[in-house]
Enzyme design. Sequence first.
Site, mmCIF file in Angstrom:
data_model
loop_
_atom_site.group_PDB
_atom_site.id
_atom_site.type_symbol
_atom_site.label_atom_id
_atom_site.label_comp_id
_atom_site.label_asym_id
_atom_site.label_seq_id
_atom_site.Cartn_x
_atom_site.Cartn_y
_atom_site.Cartn_z
ATOM 1 N N ASP A 1 -3.892 33.798 -25.827
ATOM 2 C CA ASP A 1 -3.703 32.708 -26.785
ATOM 3 C C ASP A 1 -4.631 32.927 -27.977
ATOM 4 O O ASP A 1 -5.827 32.650 -27.907
ATOM 5 C CB ASP A 1 -4.007 31.372 -26.093
ATOM 6 C CG ASP A 1 -3.916 30.177 -27.028
ATOM 7 O OD1 ASP A 1 -3.766 30.372 -28.247
ATOM 8 O OD2 ASP A 1 -4.024 29.041 -26.539
ATOM 9 N N PHE B 1 -8.285 25.434 -23.843
ATOM 10 C CA PHE B 1 -7.436 24.544 -24.632
ATOM 11 C C PHE B 1 -6.228 25.343 -25.114
ATOM 12 O O PHE B 1 -6.380 26.346 -25.803
ATOM 13 C CB PHE B 1 -8.180 23.962 -25.840
ATOM 14 C CG PHE B 1 -7.330 22.993 -26.632
ATOM 15 C CD1 PHE B 1 -7.299 21.653 -26.297
ATOM 16 C CD2 PHE B 1 -6.545 23.431 -27.684
ATOM 17 C CE1 PHE B 1 -6.494 20.759 -27.002
ATOM 18 C CE2 PHE B 1 -5.734 22.553 -28.395
ATOM 19 C CZ PHE B 1 -5.708 21.210 -28.045
#
Length: 483
Positions: free
Chosen positions: A310, A201
């Site tokens: 991330d 995600f």
Amino acid sequence: MLPRLAKSSLIQQVRGVSAIANAEPSGPSIQTSIPGPRSKELKQEMDKVHQTTSVRFHVDYEKSFGNYVVDADGNTLLDVYTQISSLPLGYNHPDLVKVASSPQLITSLVSRPALGSFPRTDFADGISHALTSIAPKGLKAVQTMLCGTSANENAIKTAFIWYQAQRRGGLGPDALHLESCMTQQKPGTPNLSVMGFEGAFHGRSLCMLSVTRSKPIHKVDIPAFDWPIAKFPRYKYPLAQNSAYNKKQDQECLADVEAKIAEWKRRDNDVAAIIVEPIQAEGGDHYGSPAFFQGLRDVAAKHGIVFIVDEVQTGGGATGDVWAHDHWNLSSPPDIVTFSKKLLTGGYFYGEHLRVKEAYRIYNTWMGDPTKLLLLEKAVEVIKRDGLIEQSRSVGAEFQKRLGELQASSGGKLDQARGRGTFAAVDFPSGSLRDKFVDLAISNGLHCGGCGDKSLRFRPSLVYTKKHLDLTFDLLDKTLKQL
């Protein structure tokens, strides 16, 4: 629960994590079902002017404090979800409330700077104190953005710009590139791809959905780029008892990464960047080992691919370090590290070799928010002053131990207990049972949330102490017995 006026004055006086714990409610207090009558009424009003399909309940943010969230009906819950992992110091931390009344924040708020063109005179100092002071090892340059999605989006743009410059011998775009891009033709509009992973995600913008693969509802009906989807490890727990299986997972996933890089090369669609989370948080709290990530870093370096980590959900201290990727002890740093959530503002750190030389290529009106930077500067000061990273590490060790014990005593209702620091999760046999548990836990005064297909995730703030941990597990045990 403290009255509104008393709490308001108390907020200005409380200092330090122990004082916050003492000023909080003594525990949860449930007055109605959740959502209660007032929350339901507010949702109906909101539905006339705004989408409400994902609204769980409305919050009274004036009454919420520390590790406790209070809803519109006066229900007080111990919050181990904290605005989807976004509150470093809990609700209404006194030091942040004081900053919010400062002249710098007020003028930033009412005369909001377009930072890309007209930054504040103290903006560089704010960057230095808030962000450079906690920069990932080997990375000092930083770009602020509005949120995690925009951070990831612009990190990918930065990677593409660098990759194309390397093809041109380090030069910027020439006339042919500039002209052809306007009609979306080569060479100005190249075939390039970004490698993401199964279960990842990275945000919900149009670009980021091409590397987001945690839930189908995020992606359905939206056109996507033809970008490679690599395998991400799916470990068995406890790790010590499944080392051979988990090592094989690492090897298979790294082989898949190499194979897909080669496949996309044959398609004339080079992989210019790899983007990966240290923990696939939204996708179900899936972990990779230091060996896996070192292997991934090596593959990226070998092929001249930008390696993006991330840390939107993992950055900020919950894993026992400011950056989760510090646990890997990489031989060389990532090229880019993105952040948001617990670090309050969005943005990304990057290697100096990736600095974009032309104006307006990485640009929008706001380029971040100086009010968030001012709050982060104070939050970083408090985190250091109160030893909150160290506290997260010690409380997290106990959290992991207790979660394992809860699984062992659950009669098969829980499995795969895992985590790092207070960043943790455990699985249920099914998503429906997990969802039932979440509703029951909330009704018992513990605000928690799910992730992935069947996982329960924990995302407490950094002011979460042993006292809160004990109460958390009392409520978890109580709720399990009600299933």
